[in-house]
Design a protein around this motif. Structure first.
Motif, PDB file in Angstrom:
ATOM      1  N   GLY A  64      35.242  43.026  67.332  1.00  0.00           N
ATOM      2  CA  GLY A  64      35.992  42.760  68.555  1.00  0.00           C
ATOM      3  C   GLY A  64      34.990  42.438  69.641  1.00  0.00           C
ATOM      4  O   GLY A  64      34.860  43.142  70.635  1.00  0.00           O
ATOM      5  N   GLY A  66      34.591  39.918  71.841  1.00  0.00           N
ATOM      6  CA  GLY A  66      34.911  39.317  73.130  1.00  0.00           C
ATOM      7  C   GLY A  66      33.931  38.209  73.478  1.00  0.00           C
ATOM      8  O   GLY A  66      33.638  37.327  72.662  1.00  0.00           O
ATOM      9  N   TYR A  69      28.502  39.590  74.621  1.00  0.00           N
ATOM     10  CA  TYR A  69      27.233  40.016  75.239  1.00  0.00           C
ATOM     11  C   TYR A  69      26.603  41.185  74.477  1.00  0.00           C
ATOM     12  O   TYR A  69      25.377  41.322  74.460  1.00  0.00           O
ATOM     13  CB  TYR A  69      27.419  40.358  76.726  1.00  0.00           C
ATOM     14  CG  TYR A  69      28.519  41.352  77.012  1.00  0.00           C
ATOM     15  CD1 TYR A  69      28.339  42.712  76.822  1.00  0.00           C
ATOM     16  CD2 TYR A  69      29.756  40.918  77.477  1.00  0.00           C
ATOM     17  CE1 TYR A  69      29.357  43.606  77.075  1.00  0.00           C
ATOM     18  CE2 TYR A  69      30.778  41.801  77.742  1.00  0.00           C
ATOM     19  CZ  TYR A  69      30.578  43.155  77.535  1.00  0.00           C
ATOM     20  OH  TYR A  69      31.596  44.038  77.770  1.00  0.00           O
ATOM     21  N   ASP A  86      36.028  38.261  66.404  1.00  0.00           N
ATOM     22  CA  ASP A  86      37.046  38.481  67.431  1.00  0.00           C
ATOM     23  C   ASP A  86      38.323  37.752  67.046  1.00  0.00           C
ATOM     24  O   ASP A  86      38.305  36.696  66.423  1.00  0.00           O
ATOM     25  CB  ASP A  86      36.554  38.027  68.808  1.00  0.00           C
ATOM     26  CG  ASP A  86      37.338  38.675  69.925  1.00  0.00           C
ATOM     27  OD1 ASP A  86      36.853  39.682  70.488  1.00  0.00           O
ATOM     28  OD2 ASP A  86      38.459  38.206  70.219  1.00  0.00           O
ATOM     29  N   ASN A  87      39.419  38.358  67.507  1.00  0.00           N
ATOM     30  CA  ASN A  87      40.753  37.896  67.179  1.00  0.00           C
ATOM     31  C   ASN A  87      41.231  36.761  68.085  1.00  0.00           C
ATOM     32  O   ASN A  87      42.254  36.156  67.821  1.00  0.00           O
ATOM     33  CB  ASN A  87      41.659  39.144  67.361  1.00  0.00           C
ATOM     34  CG  ASN A  87      43.035  39.002  66.822  1.00  0.00           C
ATOM     35  OD1 ASN A  87      43.284  38.203  65.933  1.00  0.00           O
ATOM     36  ND2 ASN A  87      43.953  39.800  67.349  1.00  0.00           N
ATOM     37  N   SER A  88      40.494  36.500  69.169  1.00  0.00           N
ATOM     38  CA  SER A  88      40.961  35.541  70.175  1.00  0.00           C
ATOM     39  C   SER A  88      40.077  34.298  70.228  1.00  0.00           C
ATOM     40  O   SER A  88      38.884  34.387  70.517  1.00  0.00           O
ATOM     41  CB  SER A  88      40.988  36.222  71.552  1.00  0.00           C
ATOM     42  OG  SER A  88      40.946  35.269  72.586  1.00  0.00           O
ATOM     43  N   GLN A  91      38.536  33.935  73.774  1.00  0.00           N
ATOM     44  CA  GLN A  91      37.326  34.730  74.012  1.00  0.00           C
ATOM     45  C   GLN A  91      36.132  34.102  73.288  1.00  0.00           C
ATOM     46  O   GLN A  91      35.028  34.040  73.822  1.00  0.00           O
ATOM     47  CB  GLN A  91      37.542  36.168  73.506  1.00  0.00           C
ATOM     48  CG  GLN A  91      38.468  37.006  74.369  1.00  0.00           C
ATOM     49  CD  GLN A  91      37.740  37.562  75.581  1.00  0.00           C
ATOM     50  OE1 GLN A  91      37.557  36.864  76.572  1.00  0.00           O
ATOM     51  NE2 GLN A  91      37.341  38.817  75.509  1.00  0.00           N
ATOM     52  N   ASP A 112      40.175  39.189  62.186  1.00  0.00           N
ATOM     53  CA  ASP A 112      40.668  40.538  62.472  1.00  0.00           C
ATOM     54  C   ASP A 112      39.624  41.571  62.030  1.00  0.00           C
ATOM     55  O   ASP A 112      39.229  41.583  60.854  1.00  0.00           O
ATOM     56  CB  ASP A 112      41.990  40.703  61.695  1.00  0.00           C
ATOM     57  CG  ASP A 112      42.559  42.093  61.772  1.00  0.00           C
ATOM     58  OD1 ASP A 112      42.101  42.894  62.618  1.00  0.00           O
ATOM     59  OD2 ASP A 112      43.486  42.376  60.980  1.00  0.00           O
ATOM     60  N   ALA A 113      39.210  42.423  62.948  1.00  0.00           N
ATOM     61  CA  ALA A 113      38.183  43.425  62.627  1.00  0.00           C
ATOM     62  C   ALA A 113      38.689  44.505  61.662  1.00  0.00           C
ATOM     63  O   ALA A 113      37.907  45.339  61.209  1.00  0.00           O
ATOM     64  CB  ALA A 113      37.663  44.062  63.914  1.00  0.00           C
ATOM     65  N   GLU A 129      32.460  47.851  71.653  1.00  0.00           N
ATOM     66  CA  GLU A 129      32.700  48.350  73.006  1.00  0.00           C
ATOM     67  C   GLU A 129      34.067  47.833  73.427  1.00  0.00           C
ATOM     68  O   GLU A 129      34.228  46.639  73.695  1.00  0.00           O
ATOM     69  CB  GLU A 129      31.619  47.844  73.976  1.00  0.00           C
ATOM     70  CG  GLU A 129      31.790  48.390  75.381  1.00  0.00           C
ATOM     71  CD  GLU A 129      31.466  47.378  76.466  1.00  0.00           C
ATOM     72  OE1 GLU A 129      31.527  46.163  76.208  1.00  0.00           O
ATOM     73  OE2 GLU A 129      31.167  47.820  77.584  1.00  0.00           O
ATOM     74  N   TYR A 130      35.072  48.685  73.412  1.00  0.00           N
ATOM     75  CA  TYR A 130      36.434  48.310  73.805  1.00  0.00           C
ATOM     76  C   TYR A 130      36.988  47.140  72.983  1.00  0.00           C
ATOM     77  O   TYR A 130      37.863  46.418  73.453  1.00  0.00           O
ATOM     78  CB  TYR A 130      36.506  47.958  75.304  1.00  0.00           C
ATOM     79  CG  TYR A 130      36.543  49.177  76.202  1.00  0.00           C
ATOM     80  CD1 TYR A 130      37.744  49.836  76.455  1.00  0.00           C
ATOM     81  CD2 TYR A 130      35.386  49.679  76.782  1.00  0.00           C
ATOM     82  CE1 TYR A 130      37.786  50.953  77.275  1.00  0.00           C
ATOM     83  CE2 TYR A 130      35.413  50.792  77.606  1.00  0.00           C
ATOM     84  CZ  TYR A 130      36.621  51.419  77.854  1.00  0.00           C
ATOM     85  OH  TYR A 130      36.665  52.522  78.670  1.00  0.00           O
ATOM     86  N   CYS A 136      42.265  47.990  67.515  1.00  0.00           N
ATOM     87  CA  CYS A 136      42.576  48.036  66.082  1.00  0.00           C
ATOM     88  C   CYS A 136      43.018  49.440  65.697  1.00  0.00           C
ATOM     89  O   CYS A 136      42.637  50.435  66.331  1.00  0.00           O
ATOM     90  CB  CYS A 136      41.342  47.650  65.262  1.00  0.00           C
ATOM     91  SG  CYS A 136      40.913  45.909  65.438  1.00  0.00           S
TER      92      CYS A 136
END
Ligand code: SAM
Length: 260
Positions: A64, A66, A69, A86-88, A91, A112-113, A129-130, A136
């Motif tokens: 995940g 994002g 970074y 990442d799912n997006s 992002q 999908d993680a 991190e978040y 998930c």
């Protein structure tokens, strides 16, 4: 324990694709930093040491990722193969642009993680991190992280503290307060799609003993657990929480677990 496979993944994909534009500026800021800072209060890595100073030669994954970074910081610490999932797509578009701009080579996967398309035992270090840490289902993504890690490998993650979920008003109004709005023991899936303020996606968290039981059942050994404290006070609401609240009670949790 788990919902029908995939429902939250689809809901969260739409949510993050719709909101990716709001994460560009924070992604750019963090990419420009040499030293990592973590979470909603920007606590530095010295205090919440999610990343070791030296990752030389390690294969790492960010679950995940994002704007990715976290992976950039891992690459700068010497990691050999750096994969972000990442799912997006939104992002990942920012992530791809920033990686090119900063000249850092990363492998980015749109997926999908909870079901990462990498072989068993292919990484030494996994970070969230978040990301997977809150979006998930822990009963899916924690065993998946275990599968990906080589023996001796570590998973580290930071996300929302269960107390911050228990004190969140049921209608999703913000900020969180000092009333116990929902039970502690059954904490698992939190659907914010109909929240009256800042409608969101579907998040997950467990009570602390639930995380411990999950790590034990999966086979992880817990090496450290911390509850980062917001260093400031104030009433400005950040992600549904005020600094004054997070200076008195834990709003975030960080875990370090190792695959034996
Ligand atoms: C707050 S960001 C965390 C990443 C990074 N630390 C950041 O702040 O930009 C949350 C990310 O989790 C991703 N995410 C949500 N569900 C996911 C899933 N099932 N698999 C992979 N990524 C997911 C979202 O698309 C989003 O990019």
């Amino acid at each position: 324990m788990t919902e029908q496979s995939g429902e939250h993944v689809a809901v969260n994909r739409d949510h993050w694709d719709d909101n990716a534009h709001e994460w560009v500026a924070s992604g750019e800021r963090n990419w420009a930093r040499e030293a990592p800072v973590w979470g909603i209060w920007g606590i530095d890595n010295g205090e919440v040491p999610l990343l070791p100073d030296d990752l030389t030669g390690l294969d790492v994954v960010e679950l995940g990722c994002g704007t990715v970074y976290g992976s950039a910081w891992m690459a700068r610490r010497g990691a050999r193969r750096v994969v972000g999932i990442d799912n997006s797509a939104g992002q990942l578009a920012t992530a791809t642009r920033l990686a090119q701009q900063h000249g850092i080579e990363l492998e980015l996967i749109h997926g999908d993680a909870e079901a990462v398309p990498l072989p068993d035992g292919s990484v030494d270090f996994a970070l969230s991190e978040y990301g997977a840490a809150i979006w998930c289902d822990p009963y899916r993504w924690v065993p998946e992280a275990f599968r990906l890690l080589r023996p001796g490998g570590r998973l580290v993650f930071l996300g929302t503290h269960p107390l911050a979920h228990v004190t969140a008003p049921m209608d999703g109004s913000v900020p969180i307060d000092t009333t116990l709005h929902r039970g502690w023991f059954d904490l698992h899936r939190l659907d914010w799609t109909d929240a009256v303020d800042e409608p969101g996606g579907i998040e997950f968290c467990l009570p602390t003993a639930g995380w411990m039981a999950l790590f034990r059942d999966v086979g992880f050994v817990v090496e450290d657990y911390r509850e980062p404290r917001c260093p400031a006070t104030g009433d400005e609401v950040t992600f549904a929480i005020t600094p004054t609240w997070a200076n008195r009670w834990p709003s975030e949790q960080a875990w370090w677990v190792r695959r034996p």
